[in-house]
Design an enzyme around this catalytic site. Structure first.
Site, PDB file in Angstrom:
ATOM      1  N   GLU A 115       0.779  -1.234   0.000  1.00 45.21           N
ATOM      2  CA  GLU A 115       0.000   0.000   0.000  1.00 45.21           C
ATOM      3  C   GLU A 115       0.816   1.291   0.000  1.00 45.21           C
ATOM      4  O   GLU A 115       0.651   2.147   0.857  1.00 45.21           O
ATOM      5  CB  GLU A 115      -0.963   0.001   1.208  1.00 45.21           C
ATOM      6  CG  GLU A 115      -1.972  -1.125   1.142  1.00 45.21           C
ATOM      7  CD  GLU A 115      -2.989  -1.070   2.268  1.00 45.21           C
ATOM      8  OE1 GLU A 115      -4.175  -1.228   1.962  1.00 45.21           O
ATOM      9  OE2 GLU A 115      -2.613  -0.876   3.443  1.00 45.21           O
TER      10      GLU A 115
HETATM   11  C1  ACM Z   1      -2.228  -5.321   4.099  1.00 44.84           C
HETATM   12  O1  ACM Z   1      -3.312  -5.763   4.517  1.00 44.84           O
HETATM   13  N1  ACM Z   1      -2.126  -4.058   3.725  1.00 44.84           N
HETATM   14  C2  ACM Z   1      -1.059  -6.160   4.001  1.00 44.84           C
END
Ligand code: ACM
Length: 671
Positions: free
Chosen positions: A308
């Site tokens: 992310e």
């Molecule tokens: C995640 O759930 N961002 C690894």
């Protein structure tokens, strides 16, 4: 009210009934007779022995004593009840793929547990403890012969202590529970935007500025690693970079792509703060920091996060833009601003640093970009597709998508997810062999030490079975039968997944009798997935003490009620119990009134309580229609179905969980 207790009591299984083992062993054959378990119980180790095995047998006796309520003195006798034999020692640092197999043979005269090496002994001891049941003359273990070994070598739990810190006691009891269901990897998510949770001696600003005083000392870390090793569990640290790194960048703002964050985050989600991959000082810092942490954590794997990265600041930074131009990054449809290429550059610089300190680099599936060596390990959270894709390209991986405990799904949903299912089913055997197993994930945005066990257990036991037992073990009703028993058994370890609830409900009820709240709580569930966020806003400071925090992810009462309804309709028995249950639920809203009045903690719960009563009333109408013997028409059915949908809506992030059972009654009345 008594009826609810009838519904909810999980009875211990008497001898002669099916065993309640979880995970189900590879091979089990039943014998005849029972080995008595009494105050004279004694275990002995022969063959290879080490202090870890002595501690394990000592814990076995301690736990047996707790489980049975019988004081056991561990007096040495010439004829131990359980003899344990172990062939040889294991690796000093527990390694991926070490032999965990064991053989357990029990008859009326004694039990024998044998294993190639200590890990197998540890796994077999847990099976032995699960076999102990009350029987006619006290406690006993049924005669049985078990040969067992895991299907996958990597069976873990990813445990987030950044969003909400979990003290050492919580961590250790989680490790106890993991060992009890034969899990072998504790993946410790130690830093994120909201906190940096470990002492660094080289970079003390990390804990000074990033932790709010909530972090583990290195001594505590060593203790936890030793505690885990005693239970056959590897400990892998995760330091999430280059995104999810606000807490690091607050301490060392020069490492950030500007603007550097000024404080750790208190909100959740995908946030902007990110390291500057174009700054050589970043790699100097990482070399020293990873060196320090690699020395502290003995495991061969080291998790660098990598998930992310939203790329906003990379897109905006003139320095980063100039770097991309100088490196001749070519924008593409998939990577229009070359941020994926830049992240890959960062990972290519990072991997040799991790390798230099003796570790395999592990990361979330975003790190699956070209040119990384095949020694890395991919943890797939975005779906099974990326796991299969990695395996096709020659990368080893583990599955976490489908095993997110924080999404509060039903156990059956996790149970249906197989690391070799989905896209991985079409891989060649050689590619499939690269899929090493999986990890459940417990993200801690919405949990505190008070509530976390209720989100982990007993569903983690079900995921543990998926990863240990053969692929053919997939009977859902049988899973629930065993899960209920194992859930009760896990309490002997001090896990609070059942005991957490009543103090929470008593707090919510204030000075009033909490009984109506118990009834309500038994038949509702928290909203699923990420839907809870829409009931926010939530921050790290929000108290997590509402009804939504006081109910388990899966209502046991609603599940049993659905079975009761189904049985009543298909076998024409037990209708009286269904009716009585619905009458009690219909009456409950009136009884909730004193609790609901002037109670901020229960704001928003009034319509939920009303809906539960109305839903029960709809069920009673359907029963009346069934008993009238006249089939109702399609219009009535549609009306009732719409009403059930409406009444099953969430209030304060909680919804009535028995709408499906009422729908089944309506269907029966109109077919
Ligand atoms: C995640 O759930 N961002 C690894």
């Amino acid at each position: 009210m008594k009826r609810l207790l009838v519904l909810m009591g999980a009875s211990a299984l008497a001898y002669g009934q099916p065993l309640a083992l979880m995970p189900v062993p590879a091979q089990v054959s039943r014998g005849s007779g029972v080995l008595p378990i009494d105050a004279s119980f004694q275990a002995s180790v022969s063959g290879y022995d080490e202090p870890r095995l002595d501690r394990a047998t000592h814990r076995l006796v301690e736990r047996l004593s707790k489980q049975t309520g019988i004081t056991m003195h561990e007096v040495k006798t010439t004829k131990p009840t359980l003899t344990i034999s172990c062939e040889h020692k294991g690796e000093a640092v527990q390694a991926l793929g070490e032999d965990e197999s064991y053989r357990l043979v029990v008859d009326a005269a004694g039990a024998h547990l044998s294993a190639v090496q200590p890990l197998g002994v540890l796994r077999g001891i847990e099976t032995f403890l699960q076999l102990v049941q009350p029987e006619a003359n006290g406690f006993g273990v049924p005669a049985v012969s078990i040969e067992d070994h895991p299907r996958f070598p990597w069976r873990g739990l990813s445990y987030d202590v950044a969003r909400h810190f979990m003290p050492v006691g919580e961590v250790e009891r989680t490790l106890d529970g993991m060992a009890a269901v034969k899990l072998n990897v504790f993946h410790w998510h130690l830093s994120d935007n909201q906190g940096f949770r470990i002492e660094s001696k080289l970079f003390p600003r990390l804990q000074e500025f990033g932790s709010g005083g909530q972090f583990y000392t290195q001594e505590q870390i060593r203790d936890v690693i030793a505690y885990a090793h005693d239970r056959g569990i590897r400990v892998i640290p995760e330091f999430d970079i280059p995104g999810h790194a606000t807490a690091i960048l607050v301490a060392y703002p020069a490492l950030a792509t500007p603007p550097a964050p000024k404080d750790v985050d208190h909100t959740f989600g995908v946030l902007d703060a990110v390291m500057d991959p174009t700054n050589p000082a970043v790699y100097t810092f990482l070399d020293r920091f990873i060196g320090e942490m690699a020395a502290l954590f003995p495991d061969a794997y080291f998790h660098i996060g990598g998930d992310e990265v939203n790329g906003k600041l990379w897109r905006e930074s003139p320095k980063v833009k100039a770097f991309k131009a100088a490196e001749h990054y070519q924008p593409s449809a998939k990577d229009p601003d070359s941020n994926i290429a830049l992240h890959a550059y960062f990972n290519r610089k990072l991997e040799p640093i991790v390798a230099k300190h003796g570790k395999h680099m592990e990361g979330w599936d975003e790190i699956l970009t070209p040119d990384l060596p095949k020694s890395i390990l991919i943890q797939s959270w975005r779906g099974q597709k990326s796991l299969a894709e990695g395996a096709r390209q020659g990368y080893r991986g583990i599955l976490s998508a489908g095993y997110y405990l924080d999404l509060v799904e039903h156990a059956s949903e996790h149970y249906a997810v197989d690391p070799l299912g989905g896209d991985a089913a079409n891989l060649t055997p050689e590619q499939q062999a690269r899929i090493l197993g999986g990890e459940a994930a417990m993200w801690s945005e919405m949990v505190t030490p008070e509530t976390i066990d209720s989100r982990i257990w007993p569903r983690l036991a079900v995921i543990a079975e998926r990863l240990w037992s053969t692929q053919g073990v997939r009977d859902v009703p049988d899973m629930y039968r065993r899960m209920d028993v194992i859930s009760g058994w896990l309490q002997w370890l001090g896990l609070t997944h059942r005991s957490w609830q009543d103090p929470m409900l008593v707090r919510l009820a204030g000075e009033h009798d909490p009984e109506p709240l118990r009834v309500l709580a038994a038949f509702v569930e928290p909203v699923k997935g990420y839907e809870r966020e829409s009931f926010g806003p939530y921050t790290t400071e929000t108290p997590l003490i509402g009804l939504v925090d006081s109910v388990p992810p899966e209502s046991e009462a609603a599940r049993r009620f659905a079975v009761m309804v189904h049985t009543a309709l298909t076998q024409h028995t037990g209708f009286d119990l269904v009716r009585e249950q619905l009458i009690a639920l219909r009456a409950n809203h009136a009884q909730m009134q004193p609790i609901l009045k002037d109670n901020e903690l229960l704001n928003g719960i009034e319509p939920l309580s009303q809906a539960v009563s109305d839903l029960a009333a709809a069920g009673l109408s359907a029963i009346q229609a069934i008993e009238s013997g006249e089939k109702s028409d399609a219009q009535w059915r549609k009306q009732q179905s719409d009403r059930i949908t409406e009444l099953s809506a969430a209030h304060a992030a909680v919804f009535p969980a028995f709408g499906g059972a009422v729908q089944e009654l309506v269907n029966a009345a109109s077919q």
